[in-house]
Design a protein around this motif. Structure first.
Motif, PDB file in Angstrom:
ATOM      1  N   VAL A 277      66.617  33.455   1.795  1.00 61.80           N
ATOM      2  CA  VAL A 277      66.887  32.819   3.088  1.00 61.80           C
ATOM      3  C   VAL A 277      66.231  33.648   4.180  1.00 61.80           C
ATOM      4  N   HIS A 278      66.176  33.097   5.376  1.00 62.93           N
ATOM      5  CA  HIS A 278      65.715  33.865   6.529  1.00 62.93           C
ATOM      6  C   HIS A 278      66.381  33.338   7.783  1.00 62.93           C
ATOM      7  N   ALA A 279      66.425  34.173   8.817  1.00 64.09           N
ATOM      8  CA  ALA A 279      67.036  33.785  10.088  1.00 64.09           C
ATOM      9  C   ALA A 279      66.003  33.073  10.944  1.00 64.09           C
ATOM     10  N   ARG A 280      66.418  31.944  11.517  1.00 65.78           N
ATOM     11  CA  ARG A 280      65.543  31.194  12.407  1.00 65.78           C
ATOM     12  C   ARG A 280      66.197  31.176  13.790  1.00 65.78           C
ATOM     13  N   PRO A 281      65.537  31.762  14.811  1.00 64.32           N
ATOM     14  CA  PRO A 281      66.122  31.834  16.147  1.00 64.32           C
ATOM     15  C   PRO A 281      66.563  30.465  16.654  1.00 64.32           C
ATOM     16  N   GLY A 282      67.787  30.418  17.184  1.00 59.00           N
ATOM     17  CA  GLY A 282      68.308  29.188  17.749  1.00 59.00           C
ATOM     18  C   GLY A 282      68.848  28.209  16.727  1.00 59.00           C
ATOM     19  N   VAL A 283      68.693  28.530  15.448  1.00 59.98           N
ATOM     20  CA  VAL A 283      69.156  27.623  14.391  1.00 59.98           C
ATOM     21  C   VAL A 283      70.208  28.298  13.529  1.00 59.98           C
ATOM     22  N   GLY A 284      69.909  29.503  13.070  1.00 61.90           N
ATOM     23  CA  GLY A 284      70.791  30.218  12.167  1.00 61.90           C
ATOM     24  C   GLY A 284      70.028  30.657  10.941  1.00 61.90           C
ATOM     25  N   THR A 285      70.739  30.927   9.862  1.00 63.20           N
ATOM     26  CA  THR A 285      70.109  31.340   8.614  1.00 63.20           C
ATOM     27  C   THR A 285      69.789  30.100   7.795  1.00 63.20           C
ATOM     28  N   VAL A 286      68.551  30.003   7.353  1.00 67.37           N
ATOM     29  CA  VAL A 286      68.097  28.809   6.632  1.00 67.37           C
ATOM     30  C   VAL A 286      67.490  29.212   5.292  1.00 67.37           C
ATOM     31  N   VAL A 287      67.388  28.238   4.410  1.00 66.01           N
ATOM     32  CA  VAL A 287      66.857  28.468   3.063  1.00 66.01           C
ATOM     33  C   VAL A 287      65.347  28.659   3.114  1.00 66.01           C
ATOM     34  N   GLY A 288      64.868  29.660   2.369  1.00 67.08           N
ATOM     35  CA  GLY A 288      63.438  29.897   2.262  1.00 67.08           C
ATOM     36  C   GLY A 288      63.046  31.259   2.778  1.00 67.08           C
ATOM     37  N   PRO A 289      61.926  31.789   2.319  1.00 68.83           N
ATOM     38  CA  PRO A 289      61.457  33.097   2.787  1.00 68.83           C
ATOM     39  C   PRO A 289      61.005  33.027   4.234  1.00 68.83           C
TER      40      PRO A 289
ATOM     41  N   GLY B 283      69.957  22.189  -5.491  1.00 68.01           N
ATOM     42  CA  GLY B 283      69.487  21.290  -4.440  1.00 68.01           C
ATOM     43  C   GLY B 283      70.506  20.916  -3.388  1.00 68.01           C
ATOM     44  N   GLU B 284      71.716  21.492  -3.461  1.00 71.90           N
ATOM     45  CA  GLU B 284      72.698  21.196  -2.423  1.00 71.90           C
ATOM     46  C   GLU B 284      72.320  21.846  -1.096  1.00 71.90           C
ATOM     47  N   LEU B 285      71.619  22.955  -1.173  1.00 76.65           N
ATOM     48  CA  LEU B 285      71.037  23.585   0.017  1.00 76.65           C
ATOM     49  C   LEU B 285      69.521  23.502  -0.156  1.00 76.65           C
ATOM     50  N   ARG B 286      68.885  22.740   0.697  1.00 74.65           N
ATOM     51  CA  ARG B 286      67.456  22.487   0.554  1.00 74.65           C
ATOM     52  C   ARG B 286      66.628  23.429   1.432  1.00 74.65           C
ATOM     53  N   PRO B 287      65.340  23.620   1.105  1.00 69.84           N
ATOM     54  CA  PRO B 287      64.468  24.473   1.926  1.00 69.84           C
ATOM     55  C   PRO B 287      64.497  24.049   3.387  1.00 69.84           C
TER      56      PRO B 287
END
Length: 306
Positions: free
Chosen positions: A57-69, A19-23
């Motif tokens: 994880v997946h890449a989110r434009p303008g944000v970076g790589t984030v947790v979740g499919p 849980g240190e890196l959350r969705p």
């Protein structure tokens, strides 16, 4: 013994599990991984690529790589046994837009499309050929205006601004095109031709005309190379360019005094000097200077011989 990229990927999975890196939360960028773990950029890229392929994880434009499919993008190709070159190239562009050109591989595109890696080669050849087609497709979405402009300057400005818009939309694009060994691509040539047509009325020789086109193209690309770097820096630091400049203001003021930098002093440093850094403004400012200089050169060609 696990490879370094596997060990780091396992650590990120652990942080997610506890849980240190959350969705939806950001995971370390490739630059942060390089800095924190002392690894090469290629290894850092492999860490995030591995986690992306696993759907962790997946890449989110303008944000970076984030947790979740990753959610399937609206309008993304759904392969049902039939693949097209357009699908392959557009999927590759989407990956590069979201994750950077370093994350692009034939395997990564194949995973995106749900086909075998070998299935791609019949449509686009290898990776080098794919990148060329990506460049051609990306720049093709921003063609020079078809209508003849009112002046030579307006024609070059219009073409340059379309190039800038393409680089703005695809941050990887500037690094994929070449000035010294320009790619001969159907959608890239009209941008060069726009400058050649603009200077044709001045009687410029072939060398002058081509150097003018290369200079304009090189200027736009040169500034655009900073777009991806700045976007990555903002993701890594959480600060905009202006916020970073404010953070450096104290050190800058000290250096201005210590080194007695007269140019900065003339602008009001240290003390009241403020500078809002914006790449779009820089592009327009520099384009004006380039065209002012070109105007002088072209007018000399028209001047009568003595």
């Amino acid at each position: 013994m696990a490879a370094p990229y596997q060990e780091i990927a396992a650590e990120i999975r652990r942080l997610i599990a506890v849980g240190e890196l959350r969705p939806g939360g950001r995971v370390p960028s490739t630059r942060a991984l390089v800095r924190d773990y002392g690894i090469a950029m290629a290894t850092a890229t492999k860490v995030l690529t591995t986690l992306q392929q696993e759907g962790v994880v997946h890449a989110r434009p303008g944000v970076g790589t984030v947790v979740g499919p990753a959610p399937r993008p609206a309008g993304s190709p759904v392969v049902s046994g039939v693949l097209s070159k357009e699908q392959v190239v557009r999927s590759a562009i989407r990956i590069a837009d979201e994750e950077g050109l370093a994350a692009l591989s034939m395997r990564r595109v194949a995973t995106e499309l749900g086909v075998s890696t070998m299935a791609l080669y019949r449509y686009v050849g290898g990776k080098d050929a794919l990148v060329l087609q990506m460049v051609d497709t990306a720049i093709g979405d921003f063609p020079p205006p078809a209508q003849r402009p009112g002046s030579w300057r307006a024609g070059i400005e219009a073409a340059a601004r379309q190039q800038w818009s393409a680089y703005r939309a695809h941050l990887w694009l500037a690094s994929a095109v070449s000035i010294g060994r320009p790619q001969v691509l159907p959608n890239l040539l009209p941008h060069t031709d726009a400058v050649l047509r603009a200077v044709a009325g001045f009687g410029a020789g072939a060398d002058t005309a081509m150097y003018a086109a290369v200079t304009v193209f090189g200027y736009v690309r040169g500034v655009a190379l900073n777009l991806e770097t700045e976007a990555q820096a903002e993701q890594d630091t959480g600060m905009t360019a202006d916020e970073w400049a404010d953070h450096q203001a104290g050190r800058l003021a000290t250096l201005v005094v210590d080194q007695d930098l007269a140019g900065f002093r003339a602008l009001g440093m240290p003390g009241g000097f403020e500078f809002d850094f914006d790449l779009d403004q820089l592009f327009e400012f520099g384009l004006g200077i380039v065209l002012d200089g070109l105007a002088v050169k072209l007018q000399r060609l028209r001047a009568p011989l003595r």
